[in-house]
Motif scaffolding. Structure first.
Motif, PDB file in Angstrom:
ATOM      1  N   GLU A 111      -2.611   5.260  -4.371  1.00 28.12           N
ATOM      2  CA  GLU A 111      -3.753   6.031  -4.047  1.00 28.12           C
ATOM      3  C   GLU A 111      -5.091   5.515  -3.702  1.00 28.12           C
ATOM      4  OE1 GLU A 111      -3.618   9.437  -7.243  1.00 28.12           O
ATOM      5  OE2 GLU A 111      -2.523   7.569  -8.166  1.00 28.12           O
ATOM      6  N   VAL A 117      -6.193   1.570  -2.319  1.00 23.91           N
ATOM      7  CA  VAL A 117      -6.118   0.073  -1.890  1.00 23.91           C
ATOM      8  C   VAL A 117      -7.417  -0.548  -1.959  1.00 23.91           C
ATOM      9  CG1 VAL A 117      -5.661  -1.008   0.295  1.00 23.91           C
ATOM     10  CG2 VAL A 117      -4.561   1.268  -0.031  1.00 23.91           C
ATOM     11  N   GLU A 132      -5.612  10.259   2.942  1.00 23.86           N
ATOM     12  CA  GLU A 132      -5.904  10.382   1.400  1.00 23.86           C
ATOM     13  C   GLU A 132      -6.066   9.395   0.486  1.00 23.86           C
ATOM     14  OE1 GLU A 132      -1.506  10.903   1.964  1.00 23.86           O
ATOM     15  OE2 GLU A 132      -3.284  11.616   3.103  1.00 23.86           O
ATOM     16  N   GLN A 133      -5.649   8.096   1.136  1.00 23.87           N
ATOM     17  CA  GLN A 133      -5.890   6.767   0.405  1.00 23.87           C
ATOM     18  C   GLN A 133      -7.165   6.243   0.501  1.00 23.87           C
ATOM     19  OE1 GLN A 133      -2.178   5.082   2.579  1.00 23.87           O
ATOM     20  NE2 GLN A 133      -1.758   4.498   0.277  1.00 23.87           N
ATOM     21  N   VAL A 169       0.791  -1.144  -0.046  1.00 19.95           N
ATOM     22  CA  VAL A 169       0.017   0.037  -0.020  1.00 19.95           C
ATOM     23  C   VAL A 169       0.800   0.934   0.058  1.00 19.95           C
ATOM     24  CG1 VAL A 169      -1.825  -1.185   1.101  1.00 19.95           C
ATOM     25  CG2 VAL A 169      -0.140   0.107   2.369  1.00 19.95           C
ATOM     26  N   LEU A 207      -1.878   3.298   6.540  1.00 19.30           N
ATOM     27  CA  LEU A 207      -2.737   4.276   5.779  1.00 19.30           C
ATOM     28  C   LEU A 207      -2.865   5.661   6.153  1.00 19.30           C
ATOM     29  CD1 LEU A 207      -5.356   1.659   5.135  1.00 19.30           C
ATOM     30  CD2 LEU A 207      -3.558   1.867   3.626  1.00 19.30           C
TER      31      LEU A 207
END
Length: 285
Positions: free
Chosen positions: A61, A63, A88-89, A57, A85
């Motif tokens: 952008e 996941v 923004e992901q 990850v 994480l």
């Protein structure tokens, strides 16, 4: 379409198919699976295998999760990924889980500043690889986000159903139909054979009649060949989803007697060693 960096965790037949579609569309894809050979096998399509979920990850952008059940989501997402994480992901979860689990997962991630996009997919492995899945989504999702670009790549249609849990409810309704129809097709074959009619005669007649459907045609190919691996949809997963459907119905004081009978058929198949075979094995198990 913008090339979005995607990490895919969970490389069963549907996950692997989605990786192929993403790579074909030009998205840089990093993959992870507990069985590394499954990840390495996708290198021919352009995917890069990572040694751990955290490495997979990193820099992604989007996941995308395609895991077998709630226990796997708990282990991978909450046990290994949450601390890796960033807000923004986008977390796009295509795993089939209960609506209750979906709602709880969204709340737990929100408490960490993260957001889960509930993205339930309908289709078979060939549709996944061809970017022709039907996708039901729930939760907040804006059309400009990378998550939407990824889902556009994977799908022929996207239906937004509103709040968390609703996509999971609709997916379970679809899989309920799949399980009941598969069990019904198996019993039609058994009746024909008991009457001295070859199963191929019945299955060919069905496939050229008004009873024909893509779902039944896909399962009937396994029954014709009496070969159930590699599975399109494993018996263990079919049984799991029928139980989830019963669980959700019970929460709303609704009885599903036909579903209960179908679940018993798949449970029997699992108990006789056919859990990893395609659900169509119920005709011979």
């Amino acid at each position: 379409m913008t090339a979005t960096r995607v990490a895919v965790l969970g490389l069963g037949i549907m996950g692997a198919g989605m990786v192929r579609a993403l790579c074909a569309a030009g998205h840089p894809v990093t993959v992870y699976n507990r069985t590394r050979a499954k990840a390495e096998a996708l290198s021919e399509f352009g995917a890069v295998a990572a040694d751990s979920p955290a490495k997979a990850v990193s820099g992604a952008e989007v996941v995308l999760l395609s895991l077998a059940d709630e226990a796997a989501v708990e282990e991978v997402l909450f046990g290994q990924l949450v601390g890796c994480l960033a807000p923004e992901q986008a977390i796009v979860d295509t795993s089939t889980v209960s609506p209750e689990f979906a709602r709880e997962a969204a709340e737990r991630l929100a408490a960490q500043g993260l957001r889960r996009v509930e993205a339930c997919v309908v289709g078979n492995p060939q549709m996944a690889a061809g970017g022709a899945l039907r996708v039901f989504i729930a939760g907040e999702l804006h059309s400009s986000e990378p998550a939407h670009e990824v889902l556009d790549t994977l799908s022929q249609s996207i239906v937004h159903l509103g709040s968390a849990g609703r996509a999971s409810s609709l997916k379970l309704a679809f899989n309920l139909l799949l399980g009941v129809q598969t069990a019904g097709l198996a019993e039609a074959v058994l009746l024909a054979e008991a009457s001295g009619i070859d199963r191929n005669v019945l299955l060919e007649a069905l496939d050229t009649s008004g009873w024909r459907s893509p779902v039944l045609s896909f399962r009937s190919r396994f029954m014709r060949e009496r070969s159930y691996r590699p599975a399109g949809f494993r018996s263990t997963l079919m049984h799991k989803d029928l139980l989830l459907a019963q669980q959700e119905a019970a929460a709303h004081d609704t009885a599903l007697p036909v579903t209960e009978c179908a679940a018993d058929r798949f449970r029997a198949a699992i108990e006789t060693g056919h859990g990893d075979d395609d659900a169509a094995v119920v005709v011979d198990a």
